[in-house]
Write a protein that holds these residues in place. Sequence first.
Motif, PDB file in Angstrom:
ATOM      1  N   ARG A 168      -3.691  14.210   1.204  1.00  0.00           N
ATOM      2  CA  ARG A 168      -4.897  14.895   1.680  1.00  0.00           C
ATOM      3  C   ARG A 168      -5.991  13.899   2.049  1.00  0.00           C
ATOM      4  O   ARG A 168      -6.700  14.088   3.041  1.00  0.00           O
ATOM      5  CB  ARG A 168      -5.383  15.872   0.614  1.00  0.00           C
ATOM      6  CG  ARG A 168      -4.441  17.047   0.366  1.00  0.00           C
ATOM      7  CD  ARG A 168      -5.027  17.995  -0.668  1.00  0.00           C
ATOM      8  NE  ARG A 168      -4.146  19.107  -0.949  1.00  0.00           N
ATOM      9  CZ  ARG A 168      -3.419  19.217  -2.071  1.00  0.00           C
ATOM     10  NH1 ARG A 168      -3.486  18.269  -2.993  1.00  0.00           N
ATOM     11  NH2 ARG A 168      -2.646  20.265  -2.258  1.00  0.00           N
ATOM     12  N   HIS A 169      -6.128  12.847   1.251  1.00  0.00           N
ATOM     13  CA  HIS A 169      -7.141  11.829   1.538  1.00  0.00           C
ATOM     14  C   HIS A 169      -6.883  11.170   2.887  1.00  0.00           C
ATOM     15  O   HIS A 169      -7.794  11.051   3.724  1.00  0.00           O
ATOM     16  CB  HIS A 169      -7.135  10.785   0.416  1.00  0.00           C
ATOM     17  CG  HIS A 169      -8.151   9.695   0.577  1.00  0.00           C
ATOM     18  ND1 HIS A 169      -9.305   9.655  -0.169  1.00  0.00           N
ATOM     19  CD2 HIS A 169      -8.192   8.600   1.384  1.00  0.00           C
ATOM     20  CE1 HIS A 169     -10.015   8.579   0.172  1.00  0.00           C
ATOM     21  NE2 HIS A 169      -9.348   7.926   1.125  1.00  0.00           N
ATOM     22  N   GLU A 170      -5.660  10.740   3.112  1.00  0.00           N
ATOM     23  CA  GLU A 170      -5.369  10.033   4.354  1.00  0.00           C
ATOM     24  C   GLU A 170      -5.340  10.982   5.556  1.00  0.00           C
ATOM     25  O   GLU A 170      -5.745  10.597   6.654  1.00  0.00           O
ATOM     26  CB  GLU A 170      -4.041   9.280   4.232  1.00  0.00           C
ATOM     27  CG  GLU A 170      -4.008   8.250   3.110  1.00  0.00           C
ATOM     28  CD  GLU A 170      -5.081   7.175   3.228  1.00  0.00           C
ATOM     29  OE1 GLU A 170      -5.635   6.981   4.329  1.00  0.00           O
ATOM     30  OE2 GLU A 170      -5.384   6.527   2.212  1.00  0.00           O
ATOM     31  N   VAL A 171      -4.891  12.218   5.360  1.00  0.00           N
ATOM     32  CA  VAL A 171      -4.978  13.192   6.446  1.00  0.00           C
ATOM     33  C   VAL A 171      -6.433  13.443   6.802  1.00  0.00           C
ATOM     34  O   VAL A 171      -6.780  13.613   7.986  1.00  0.00           O
ATOM     35  CB  VAL A 171      -4.270  14.505   6.072  1.00  0.00           C
ATOM     36  CG1 VAL A 171      -4.566  15.595   7.105  1.00  0.00           C
ATOM     37  CG2 VAL A 171      -2.765  14.300   5.974  1.00  0.00           C
ATOM     38  N   PHE A 188     -19.079   5.946   4.239  1.00  0.00           N
ATOM     39  CA  PHE A 188     -19.090   7.349   4.644  1.00  0.00           C
ATOM     40  C   PHE A 188     -17.679   7.901   4.790  1.00  0.00           C
ATOM     41  O   PHE A 188     -17.359   8.980   4.267  1.00  0.00           O
ATOM     42  CB  PHE A 188     -19.850   7.486   5.964  1.00  0.00           C
ATOM     43  CG  PHE A 188     -19.946   8.898   6.455  1.00  0.00           C
ATOM     44  CD1 PHE A 188     -20.846   9.786   5.886  1.00  0.00           C
ATOM     45  CD2 PHE A 188     -19.143   9.341   7.491  1.00  0.00           C
ATOM     46  CE1 PHE A 188     -20.934  11.105   6.339  1.00  0.00           C
ATOM     47  CE2 PHE A 188     -19.229  10.657   7.953  1.00  0.00           C
ATOM     48  CZ  PHE A 188     -20.122  11.539   7.375  1.00  0.00           C
ATOM     49  N   ALA A 189     -16.814   7.179   5.488  1.00  0.00           N
ATOM     50  CA  ALA A 189     -15.460   7.685   5.738  1.00  0.00           C
ATOM     51  C   ALA A 189     -14.668   7.842   4.450  1.00  0.00           C
ATOM     52  O   ALA A 189     -13.983   8.859   4.242  1.00  0.00           O
ATOM     53  CB  ALA A 189     -14.730   6.764   6.711  1.00  0.00           C
ATOM     54  N   GLU A 190     -14.745   6.846   3.556  1.00  0.00           N
ATOM     55  CA  GLU A 190     -13.993   6.945   2.300  1.00  0.00           C
ATOM     56  C   GLU A 190     -14.606   7.993   1.383  1.00  0.00           C
ATOM     57  O   GLU A 190     -13.889   8.720   0.685  1.00  0.00           O
ATOM     58  CB  GLU A 190     -13.941   5.588   1.606  1.00  0.00           C
ATOM     59  CG  GLU A 190     -13.162   4.523   2.371  1.00  0.00           C
ATOM     60  CD  GLU A 190     -11.700   4.864   2.578  1.00  0.00           C
ATOM     61  OE1 GLU A 190     -11.212   5.841   1.981  1.00  0.00           O
ATOM     62  OE2 GLU A 190     -11.039   4.159   3.356  1.00  0.00           O
ATOM     63  N   GLY A 191     -15.936   8.083   1.387  1.00  0.00           N
ATOM     64  CA  GLY A 191     -16.574   9.112   0.577  1.00  0.00           C
ATOM     65  C   GLY A 191     -16.216  10.508   1.051  1.00  0.00           C
ATOM     66  O   GLY A 191     -15.958  11.414   0.237  1.00  0.00           O
ATOM     67  N   LEU A 192     -16.171  10.690   2.368  1.00  0.00           N
ATOM     68  CA  LEU A 192     -15.824  12.005   2.907  1.00  0.00           C
ATOM     69  C   LEU A 192     -14.386  12.373   2.577  1.00  0.00           C
ATOM     70  O   LEU A 192     -14.108  13.497   2.130  1.00  0.00           O
ATOM     71  CB  LEU A 192     -16.036  12.006   4.418  1.00  0.00           C
ATOM     72  CG  LEU A 192     -15.728  13.315   5.147  1.00  0.00           C
ATOM     73  CD1 LEU A 192     -16.643  14.434   4.665  1.00  0.00           C
ATOM     74  CD2 LEU A 192     -15.864  13.133   6.660  1.00  0.00           C
ATOM     75  N   ALA A 193     -13.455  11.455   2.771  1.00  0.00           N
ATOM     76  CA  ALA A 193     -12.051  11.749   2.470  1.00  0.00           C
ATOM     77  C   ALA A 193     -11.851  12.055   0.988  1.00  0.00           C
ATOM     78  O   ALA A 193     -11.060  12.938   0.627  1.00  0.00           O
ATOM     79  CB  ALA A 193     -11.172  10.577   2.897  1.00  0.00           C
ATOM     80  N   THR A 194     -12.563  11.331   0.130  1.00  0.00           N
ATOM     81  CA  THR A 194     -12.442  11.576  -1.310  1.00  0.00           C
ATOM     82  C   THR A 194     -13.036  12.927  -1.680  1.00  0.00           C
ATOM     83  O   THR A 194     -12.469  13.667  -2.508  1.00  0.00           O
ATOM     84  CB  THR A 194     -13.125  10.459  -2.099  1.00  0.00           C
ATOM     85  OG1 THR A 194     -12.600   9.191  -1.684  1.00  0.00           O
ATOM     86  CG2 THR A 194     -12.893  10.618  -3.591  1.00  0.00           C
ATOM     87  N   ALA A 196       0.852  -1.185   0.000  1.00  0.00           N
ATOM     88  CA  ALA A 196       0.000   0.000   0.000  1.00  0.00           C
ATOM     89  C   ALA A 196       0.885   1.231   0.000  1.00  0.00           C
ATOM     90  O   ALA A 196       2.023   1.195   0.471  1.00  0.00           O
ATOM     91  CB  ALA A 196      -0.918   0.004   1.230  1.00  0.00           C
ATOM     92  N   ASN A 197       0.340   2.336  -0.534  1.00  0.00           N
ATOM     93  CA  ASN A 197       1.119   3.573  -0.556  1.00  0.00           C
ATOM     94  C   ASN A 197       0.830   4.459   0.649  1.00  0.00           C
ATOM     95  O   ASN A 197       1.706   5.167   1.130  1.00  0.00           O
ATOM     96  CB  ASN A 197       0.886   4.337  -1.861  1.00  0.00           C
ATOM     97  CG  ASN A 197      -0.584   4.484  -2.201  1.00  0.00           C
ATOM     98  OD1 ASN A 197      -1.477   4.176  -1.402  1.00  0.00           O
ATOM     99  ND2 ASN A 197      -0.859   4.952  -3.414  1.00  0.00           N
ATOM    100  N   GLY A 198      -0.395   4.433   1.142  1.00  0.00           N
ATOM    101  CA  GLY A 198      -0.737   5.249   2.282  1.00  0.00           C
ATOM    102  C   GLY A 198      -1.989   4.740   2.968  1.00  0.00           C
ATOM    103  O   GLY A 198      -2.853   4.154   2.333  1.00  0.00           O
ATOM    104  N   TRP A 199      -2.081   4.959   4.258  1.00  0.00           N
ATOM    105  CA  TRP A 199      -3.247   4.527   5.011  1.00  0.00           C
ATOM    106  C   TRP A 199      -3.246   5.252   6.349  1.00  0.00           C
ATOM    107  O   TRP A 199      -2.266   5.879   6.758  1.00  0.00           O
ATOM    108  CB  TRP A 199      -3.235   3.013   5.220  1.00  0.00           C
ATOM    109  CG  TRP A 199      -2.092   2.478   6.029  1.00  0.00           C
ATOM    110  CD1 TRP A 199      -2.072   2.212   7.370  1.00  0.00           C
ATOM    111  CD2 TRP A 199      -0.773   2.159   5.550  1.00  0.00           C
ATOM    112  NE1 TRP A 199      -0.843   1.744   7.749  1.00  0.00           N
ATOM    113  CE2 TRP A 199      -0.027   1.689   6.650  1.00  0.00           C
ATOM    114  CE3 TRP A 199      -0.156   2.205   4.284  1.00  0.00           C
ATOM    115  CZ2 TRP A 199       1.303   1.300   6.541  1.00  0.00           C
ATOM    116  CZ3 TRP A 199       1.170   1.820   4.172  1.00  0.00           C
ATOM    117  CH2 TRP A 199       1.878   1.368   5.279  1.00  0.00           C
ATOM    118  N   ALA A 200      -4.379   5.156   7.063  1.00  0.00           N
ATOM    119  CA  ALA A 200      -4.488   5.669   8.424  1.00  0.00           C
ATOM    120  C   ALA A 200      -4.764   4.496   9.344  1.00  0.00           C
ATOM    121  O   ALA A 200      -5.519   3.591   9.009  1.00  0.00           O
ATOM    122  CB  ALA A 200      -5.613   6.703   8.515  1.00  0.00           C
TER     123      ALA A 200
END
Length: 293
Positions: free
Chosen positions: A144-147, A171-177, A113-117
């Motif tokens: 920005r997405h992961e932050v 919800f969480a992925e939609g909000l970050a996107t 993976a390149n980035g995650w929280a």
Amino acid sequence: MLRVRDLVPDALACLRQCRSAPADRWPERWRSGYLARHPDVFRVLDRDGDWSDPADVAAVVDGLRDRVADLAARAEAVRDLLPAGVADAAGALGWSGEGGPVECVVLVGLGRANGWADDLGGRFALFLAVERLGPPDDDGLLVRHEVAHVVHDRRAGIRDWPPHGVANQLFAEGLATQVTAEIDPGRPLEAYLWFGRPGHRPWLDECRRRWPEILDRVRADLDATDPDHHAAYFLMRDSPLRGDLPRRCGYLVGLAAVRRLRDRHGLPELAGWPLSRVRAEMATALAGLPAPD
């Protein structure tokens, strides 16, 4: 607002040592020279032994030991992106630093993976694996997405939500996107969903073509909280429940649902919703939801 922990120098020192060591010594050097130096981080990442499996480590070291200069350059480039990325996401979600700075761990990973929280010390931190990073413009979307996930955790404690919950992940992925799309507008839709990586327009076209089928499946599984249902909509790996649905189609559904909610609510308000409201609002938002343009 930002604290950076750069683990890359230790990883690169380990890779340099492996250049002159026999392959059967690589896993031990990886563990002692890299993982053991950052026990709190790798206690989180190596829960299942994935980060120290000898066969995986040997294969990764073999591919990375001649990329030391490249990895160092990638680490420097992504560190330069972090201050603005954190400030942008924090501003979009109305967070002024409560609860302490965003912790970002820059590291060398195993190419998965390149980035995650993930939870680190009782709150979400941002992890960036430099071996999988790309051009700075695309990595800016990823940061920005992961932050946004990390800030969302500061606002609503999402680390305590079901890790495989379909409703809350939509919800969480939609909000970050949506955060990335509002901070950096004007890109093709698929760029926000795949962090700028090319070649995903056919994926988007297939999701739109099969939208009624995807939406029906998601609505039926909205209350699911098990790994297989989660994988069917959010992961690249196979899931016995995915069938032939497009991989990661849940990201597009989540974005479409959050955009519908965004018509009536600001991003800071959305980021503060408790899980009970998220579940209720997502069930309503998905009813008759059109495919995003």
